[in-house]
Design a protein around this motif. Sequence first.
Motif, short mmCIF file in Angstrom:
data_model
loop_
_atom_site.label_atom_id
_atom_site.label_comp_id
_atom_site.label_asym_id
_atom_site.label_seq_id
_atom_site.Cartn_x
_atom_site.Cartn_y
_atom_site.Cartn_z
N LEU A 22 34.02 21.77 34.14
CA LEU A 22 35.15 22.95 34.61
C LEU A 22 36.53 22.42 34.30
O LEU A 22 37.13 22.68 34.72
N GLN A 23 36.42 21.12 33.01
CA GLN A 23 37.78 20.69 33.07
C GLN A 23 38.53 19.86 34.08
O GLN A 23 40.14 20.39 33.65
N ILE A 24 38.30 19.31 35.04
CA ILE A 24 39.10 19.09 36.08
C ILE A 24 38.85 17.69 35.86
O ILE A 24 40.47 16.74 36.03
N ILE A 25 37.75 16.93 35.82
CA ILE A 25 37.70 15.29 36.01
C ILE A 25 37.60 14.70 34.44
O ILE A 25 36.27 15.33 33.96
N ALA A 26 37.57 13.30 34.00
CA ALA A 26 38.18 12.97 33.18
C ALA A 26 36.69 11.72 33.62
O ALA A 26 37.73 10.70 34.70
N SER A 27 36.34 11.08 32.59
CA SER A 27 35.15 9.81 32.78
C SER A 27 35.05 10.10 31.36
O SER A 27 34.75 10.33 30.45
N GLY A 28 34.61 8.37 31.57
CA GLY A 28 34.58 7.26 30.59
C GLY A 28 33.05 7.62 29.77
O GLY A 28 32.06 7.51 30.77
N LEU A 29 32.90 8.04 28.63
CA LEU A 29 31.54 8.33 28.23
C LEU A 29 30.80 6.80 27.60
O LEU A 29 29.43 6.81 28.29
N THR A 30 31.43 6.45 26.23
CA THR A 30 30.65 5.67 26.25
C THR A 30 31.45 4.58 25.36
O THR A 30 32.54 5.37 24.73
N THR A 31 31.34 3.81 24.32
CA THR A 31 31.63 3.37 23.42
C THR A 31 30.67 2.89 22.01
O THR A 31 29.76 2.26 22.33
N VAL A 32 30.73 3.28 21.05
CA VAL A 32 30.37 3.02 19.71
C VAL A 32 30.99 2.79 19.09
O VAL A 32 32.19 2.87 18.63
N ALA A 33 29.90 2.02 18.10
CA ALA A 33 30.99 1.54 16.75
C ALA A 33 30.63 2.61 15.86
O ALA A 33 30.50 3.44 15.62
N THR A 34 31.92 2.53 15.08
CA THR A 34 32.56 2.92 14.46
C THR A 34 31.81 3.68 13.00
O THR A 34 31.98 5.00 13.36
N GLU A 36 28.81 4.81 13.15
CA GLU A 36 27.65 5.15 14.32
C GLU A 36 28.26 6.43 14.72
O GLU A 36 27.69 7.42 15.41
N LEU A 37 29.34 6.63 14.38
CA LEU A 37 30.56 7.18 15.43
C LEU A 37 29.70 8.67 14.78
O LEU A 37 30.40 10.10 15.72
N MET A 38 29.75 9.38 14.12
CA MET A 38 29.76 11.02 13.62
C MET A 38 27.78 11.21 13.96
O MET A 38 28.00 12.08 14.00
N PRO A 39 26.85 10.25 13.56
CA PRO A 39 25.88 10.37 14.40
C PRO A 39 25.53 10.85 15.39
O PRO A 39 25.51 12.04 16.53
N PHE A 40 26.42 9.94 15.77
CA PHE A 40 26.27 9.94 17.80
C PHE A 40 27.29 11.41 18.14
O PHE A 40 26.73 12.76 18.82
N LEU A 41 28.57 11.90 17.71
CA LEU A 41 28.82 13.00 17.64
C LEU A 41 28.14 14.28 17.15
O LEU A 41 28.05 15.45 17.67
N GLU A 42 27.21 14.30 16.51
CA GLU A 42 26.64 15.56 16.59
C GLU A 42 25.39 14.83 16.66
O GLU A 42 25.42 17.15 17.16
N LYS A 43 24.74 14.21 17.00
CA LYS A 43 23.70 14.33 18.24
C LYS A 43 24.60 15.17 20.32
O LYS A 43 23.81 16.03 20.22
N TYR A 44 25.34 15.05 20.22
CA TYR A 44 26.02 14.86 21.54
C TYR A 44 27.07 15.96 21.11
O TYR A 44 26.50 16.79 22.21
N VAL A 45 27.56 16.51 20.54
CA VAL A 45 27.78 18.35 20.28
C VAL A 45 26.69 19.18 20.50
O VAL A 45 27.02 20.64 20.32
#
Length: 138
Positions: A22-34, A36-45
Amino acid sequence: MSRILAIDYGQKRTGLAVTDPLQIIASGLTTVATTELMPFLEKYVRQENISKVLIGEPKQMNGLPSQSAAIIEAFVIVFSQKFPEIKVVRVDERFTSKLAFQTMIDSGLSKKQRQNKALVDEISATIMLQDYLSRKMI
């Protein structure tokens, strides 16, 4: 509804935060080694419905871009090419690290816990996202 993802991009680590659907609450997701960022984002998206991504825009106190601005701008270009359907919004990230550290102190974390730079990056992304949501609600 869809989620908004915030990215606090760094040369070594990247902090991530996300909203609820609902785009009301912001929550920390994680920290990723940069690295590994694009592979993480591809999977997450693929798993989540992300409509917008906030990416920190580092500025000096005088408003001019900081030294890391060029590196982050290169990431923004790659991200936009990889995910053209996701809107990218640049947000001022000044003071987020200091606010994150103060949040850790206020939360009662020990000195050793406050030295966890990955946690600082994740909290910084969360602060960026919560600030954006607060301004959007006005």
